[in-house]
Design an enzyme around this catalytic site. Structure first.
Site, PDB file in Angstrom:
ATOM      1  N   MET A   1       9.174   1.522  -1.950  1.00  0.00           N
ATOM      2  CA  MET A   1       9.063   1.238  -3.371  1.00  0.00           C
ATOM      3  C   MET A   1       9.569  -0.163  -3.663  1.00  0.00           C
ATOM      4  O   MET A   1      10.502  -0.615  -3.055  1.00  0.00           O
ATOM      5  CB  MET A   1       9.992   2.183  -4.106  1.00  0.00           C
ATOM      6  CG  MET A   1       9.337   2.855  -5.209  1.00  0.00           C
ATOM      7  SD  MET A   1       9.002   4.529  -4.884  1.00  0.00           S
ATOM      8  CE  MET A   1       9.181   4.743  -3.206  1.00  0.00           C
ATOM      9  N   SER A 302       0.635   6.030  -5.452  1.00  0.00           N
ATOM     10  CA  SER A 302       0.718   4.749  -4.739  1.00  0.00           C
ATOM     11  C   SER A 302       2.175   4.339  -4.600  1.00  0.00           C
ATOM     12  O   SER A 302       3.019   4.752  -5.393  1.00  0.00           O
ATOM     13  CB  SER A 302      -0.010   3.666  -5.529  1.00  0.00           C
ATOM     14  OG  SER A 302       0.755   3.290  -6.669  1.00  0.00           O
ATOM     15  N   ASP A 303       2.459   3.506  -3.608  1.00  0.00           N
ATOM     16  CA  ASP A 303       3.773   2.878  -3.612  1.00  0.00           C
ATOM     17  C   ASP A 303       3.770   1.902  -4.792  1.00  0.00           C
ATOM     18  O   ASP A 303       2.707   1.534  -5.309  1.00  0.00           O
ATOM     19  CB  ASP A 303       4.064   2.167  -2.295  1.00  0.00           C
ATOM     20  CG  ASP A 303       5.569   2.023  -2.066  1.00  0.00           C
ATOM     21  OD1 ASP A 303       6.329   2.033  -3.052  1.00  0.00           O
ATOM     22  OD2 ASP A 303       5.986   1.891  -0.912  1.00  0.00           O
ATOM     23  N   CYS A 304       4.965   1.510  -5.238  1.00  0.00           N
ATOM     24  CA  CYS A 304       5.008   0.872  -6.559  1.00  0.00           C
ATOM     25  C   CYS A 304       4.281  -0.466  -6.603  1.00  0.00           C
ATOM     26  O   CYS A 304       4.564  -1.358  -5.811  1.00  0.00           O
ATOM     27  CB  CYS A 304       6.444   0.782  -7.031  1.00  0.00           C
ATOM     28  SG  CYS A 304       7.027   2.448  -7.371  1.00  0.00           S
ATOM     29  N   SER A 306       1.303  -0.962  -5.726  1.00  0.00           N
ATOM     30  CA  SER A 306       0.455  -1.292  -4.572  1.00  0.00           C
ATOM     31  C   SER A 306      -1.022  -1.428  -4.941  1.00  0.00           C
ATOM     32  O   SER A 306      -1.782  -2.005  -4.166  1.00  0.00           O
ATOM     33  CB  SER A 306       0.680  -0.337  -3.398  1.00  0.00           C
ATOM     34  OG  SER A 306       0.291   0.947  -3.727  1.00  0.00           O
TER      35      SER A 306
END
Ligand SMILES: *[C@@H]1O[C@H](CO)[C@@H](O)[C@H](O)[C@H]1NC(C)=O
Ligand SMILES: *[C@@H]1O[C@H](CO)[C@@H](O)[C@H](O)[C@H]1NC(C)=O
Ligand SMILES: *[C@@H]1O[C@H](CO)[C@@H](O)[C@H](O)[C@H]1NC(C)=O
Ligand SMILES: *[C@@H]1O[C@H](CO)[C@@H](O)[C@H](O)[C@H]1NC(C)=O
Ligand SMILES: *[C@@H]1O[C@H](CO)[C@@H](O)[C@H](O)[C@H]1NC(C)=O
Ligand SMILES: *[C@@H]1O[C@H](CO)[C@@H](O)[C@H](O)[C@H]1NC(C)=O
Length: 774
Positions: A1, A302-304, A306
């Site tokens: 993250m 999603s990862d932050c 991304s």
């Protein structure tokens, strides 16, 4: 993250964000409960009772369908982001999806308030790398249960969310990785068991079809993500080049178990690319594997930021709209960030994605909130509605944090049985080193505010009188100050030196380039050890392995312990081991490499397998054959243990149809197929004898070495058992080995095969040859 959009400064912004959170807590410390967030509050608006989506007698799918059908396109798009605004029209409050519970309820994330004077701390367990070292699946689940109880209690007073983006189950592939401490280590089986156990504990789905969730967990970061920053390579743009074989036998298994066995409610895709495709925009990885093959019942997040990364950093798409469309079409349901909220409308207008794709995505999101009871009206009247502040930081919960640390601690050296120390004869203790009085260092990252801390110094001082000298001003130890420390060691009955790392050395966005003890720590240890009157115990607090070869061979250092980042009660657990209230049974979940490994091997090389043509040595105990400082699975106890095989076959035969090709020609391995794999299992019976006086908790690891085909691992863990054995007595241990599942390997194309020929089974020092034939 990551925490902000400013990637170049993601570390400082992390700290900024962290201090912001702390500041917020301080400024609002007079406040009482937060606002508890739930939909379908008929007491406020009786009309809501008529909506199907509020009707708890209906199936989740039907309720979700009704809700999505009631939304405008703009509202639908709003539900693609992690921070969702209130929808007054339908009585749905704002909701923040981002909460974390890596090893206790954390205050990282923007999902809720987290701590106030109503609940001012939560139980902080060891970092997962230490918990994993216990090799105890019951413990993984027990911790998950406590964390979700505390999370629900905090939700009930409006402090926490219901959706947690934990655990991190990436394979810890390279010792430099700053986030290795968050993971269960380098072995796919152990990581799979950790993922399944922790997720089951958190979610506590109490019915077979896993409809209801206590809290929702998330396995991250899918997939082949384990590089943050190395030289000029950054996780946001790193292209992980991964072979099919490594993908299927190393990187995917923990995620597969998490979804298939753990029934996790969410998977998070990672920033990096895999073979040129960003994981968050790859339909083959998301839709085809996670959703269709593994049948995820939940949402993909999603990862932050991304999605933004696809366009801005990776230049993978020509426009932001295309980034939005590609990720939704690939199977992404929720964006940690605001990019999908901003650009999905444009993507639809340009014909890049359809409204129905948005509906599919948000239906997955809503289904999870429904299963959490978010649409069931007042939580006080629902299961877990009775949990509150008195269920957080209970003495039982805090005792489990101490127990987890004790179970994980690994005894690496113990010359002349110098440990345990005797609390009657040791009348003074010198406690030395930059981590000797560690508090926040013990709880690592993605932490919250712990109930309280017991530092190593506190834990030891509770047993015998101590003298303390840090020896260095901080863990970086630029200038060791040895005089005081050496003088204390010279006069004390025993010396405990506590060194290692912290988030200043290894962390998110901070990979190491050096795996020696930081700064002048080695000098401090050597000098203090030389000056010591009594036995010297070296305690290493770290996530990744350390090259401590100097201490292994130094006769003045009788004992070495590795304690990971042991959580809020770490100091008590360390004292329990040092003074023998607990007999250690932890085993290293990672290989400890010598420093020469990191000078030779580029962190960017994802290959697990060695390559003799280039001298690349391979990774993890499964493939690396070079020298280690300590191997994977290593760990001693205070009692000698003897293993004896009572029953095991010499040979197993796989039944094959008359017309199978391997009947007429020589086959090195067999494709796994239903017909010849059914019920093909055998038992291994062992007798394990505790030779010492102390009761022990013993870890039995079963490895197999397959015949040398398909670039198979040289050794692979296939069974883990933990047993209690009273002093001077025996225990029976049984492994059930499924021939096709456990004795198989993945071939070069990613297919499972059973190698034919001689397999070697390893248990402790025992080896047993087993022939697999047709
Ligand atoms: C909820 O659904 C059940 C099952 O279809 C139905 O019998 C009931 O009338 C519904 N309740 C309301 C308030 O509409
Ligand atoms: C679980 O799901 C299956 C298939 O959808 C269904 O047949 C079964 O009745 C369900 N069991 C429970 C307890 O809901
Ligand atoms: C000292 O050690 C003995 C024997 O292990 C134990 O029974 C006792 O509780 C210990 N005392 C303290 C203060 O730890
Ligand atoms: C140990 O650390 C705590 C918390 O940082 C601090 O309050 C305490 O003074 C330290 N103890 C010693 C002996 O330095
Ligand atoms: C160890 O200490 C003795 C004095 O006690 C000193 O003479 C010797 O040089 C020291 N050795 C090392 C390796 O520091
Ligand atoms: C495994 O962990 C559980 C939970 O802490 C504990 O009760 C059990 O004794 C442990 N098993 C062994 C063999 O250590």
């Amino acid at each position: 993250m990551s925490f902000t959009k400013n990637r170049a400064h993601s570390v400082s912004s992390f700290l900024l964000c962290f201090s912001y959170l702390i500041l917020t807590c301080l400024l609002t410390s007079e406040k009482v409960n937060g606002q508890i967030s739930f939909a379908c509050d008929v007491s406020k608006n009786p009309v809501l009772g008529e909506y199907k989506f509020c009707n708890t007698s209906l199936a989740v799918e039907e309720r979700v369908y009704d809700l999505v059908s009631s939304l405008t396109l703009q509202e639908k798009i709003g539900y693609l982001g992690d921070t969702v605004a209130e929808l007054t029209r339908l009585g749905i409050p704002k909701y923040g999806w981002w909460s974390e519970a890596l090893h206790g309820v954390s205050n990282v994330g923007r999902g809720a308030t987290f701590f106030s004077d109503v609940i001012s701390g939560a139980t902080s367990f060891p970092m997962p790398i230490l918990t994993a070292a216990s090799f105890n699946a019951t413990l993984f689940e027990a911790i998950g249960r406590v964390v979700s109880t505390e999370a629900r209690a905090m939700y009930n007073v409006g402090l926490a969310g219901l959706t947690y983006w934990s655990p991190n189950v990436n394979i810890f592939r390279d010792p430099r990785w700053g986030r290795g401490q968050e993971t269960p280590g380098e072995d796919p089986l152990l990581a799979s068991k950790y993922a399944t156990g922790y997720v089951k504990g958190l979610q506590q789905t109490d019915d077979v079809n896993s409809t209801k969730l206590k809290v929702a967990a998330c396995c991250k970061h899918y997939t082949a993500y384990d590089l943050d920053t190395w030289k000029d390579v950054d996780r946001l743009t790193f292209n992980a080049v991964v072979t099919d074989q490594d993908m299927y036998d190393t990187f995917q298994p923990p995620f597969k178990s998490c979804v298939v066995d753990g029934n996790v409610a969410s998977v998070m895709c990672s920033y990096n690319q895999i073979n040129g495709k960003p994981s968050c925009a790859d339909p083959a990885l998301l839709k085809a594997v996670v959703r269709e093959e593994w049948r995820l019942n939940g949402y993909i997040v999603s990862d932050c930021d991304s999605v933004e990364v696809l366009y801005k950093n990776q230049h993978y798409t020509a426009t932001p709209e295309e980034a939005a469309a590609k990720s939704i079409i690939a199977g992404l349901d929720l964006d940690c960030g605001s990019y999908l909220g901003q650009y999905t409308q444009g993507a639809i207008d340009n014909g890049l994605v359809e409204e129905v794709d948005v509906e599919t995505a948000i239906s997955n999101n809503f289904a999870v909130l429904m299963r959490l009871g978010f649409f069931d009206g007042n939580p006080a009247k629902q299961p877990y509605g009775n949990l509150g502040p008195t269920d957080v930081c209970t003495s039982d919960n805090q005792e489990l944090a101490r127990e987890a640390a004790r179970q994980g601690i690994v005894l690496l050296k113990n010359d002349q049985e110098s440990l345990p120390l005797n609390n009657q004869t040791i009348k003074s203790l010198a406690v030395i080193g930059p981590n000797a009085n560690a508090t926040s260092v013990m709880i690592g990252n993605y932490a919250g505010i712990p109930c309280k801390y017991t530092s190593p110094l506190d834990g030891l001082t509770a047993i015998v009188p101590t003298n303390y000298s840090p020896g260095c001003s901080d863990v970086q130890c630029a200038n060791a100050q040895i005089d005081d420390a050496a003088a204390m060691a010279a006069s004390a009955d025993a010396t405990v030196i506590i060194v290692g790392a912290s988030l200043d050395i290894e962390a998110e966005s901070r990979d190491r380039d050096n795996i020696l003890l930081p700064g002048q720590q080695q000098f401090l240890v050597t000098e203090v050890a030389n000056a010591s009157k009594g036995p010297v115990i070296l305690v290493i607090m770290s996530g990744g392995g350390m090259d401590v070869s100097f201490a292994k061979t130094n006769d003045k250092i009788a004992s070495i312990l590795w304690v990971g980042y042991p959580g809020e009660a770490g100091g008590a657990a360390i004292a329990d081991v040092i003074f023998g209230a607990h007999n250690p049974s932890g085993r290293l979940p990672i290989t400890w490499y010598p420093q020469s490994y990191v000078t030779k091997v580029p962190m960017t090389n994802m290959n697990m397998r060695a390559d003799p043509t280039t001298g690349y040595p391979g990774r993890s105990y499964r493939f690396y054959t070079g020298e280690t400082v300590f191997p994977f699975g290593y760990g001693m106890s205070f009692s000698g243990v003897k293993h004896k095989i009572v029953k095991v076959p010499q040979m197993v035969s796989i039944p094959l149809a008359q017309d199978h090709v391997c009947r007429s020609s020589q086959c090195k391995s067999l494709e796994l197929a239903e017909e010849h794999c059914q019920n093909l299992a055998f038992d291994i019976h062992l007798e394990v004898k505790n030779m010492g006086e102390m009761n022990s908790q013993h870890t039995v690891l079963l490895f197999f070495s397959p015949p040398d085909v398909h670039n198979a691992p040289r050794k692979q863990l296939v069974g883990i058992e933990k047993v209690h054995i009273a002093g001077k007595s025996k225990a029976q241990v049984r492994f059930k080995v499924d021939v096709c599942k456990d004795l198989s390997v993945v071939d070069e194309l990613g297919n499972m095969k059973v190698p034919l020929g001689e397999h070697l089974l390893h248990i402790g020092d025992l080896k047993h040859a087993l022939t697999v034939k047709i």
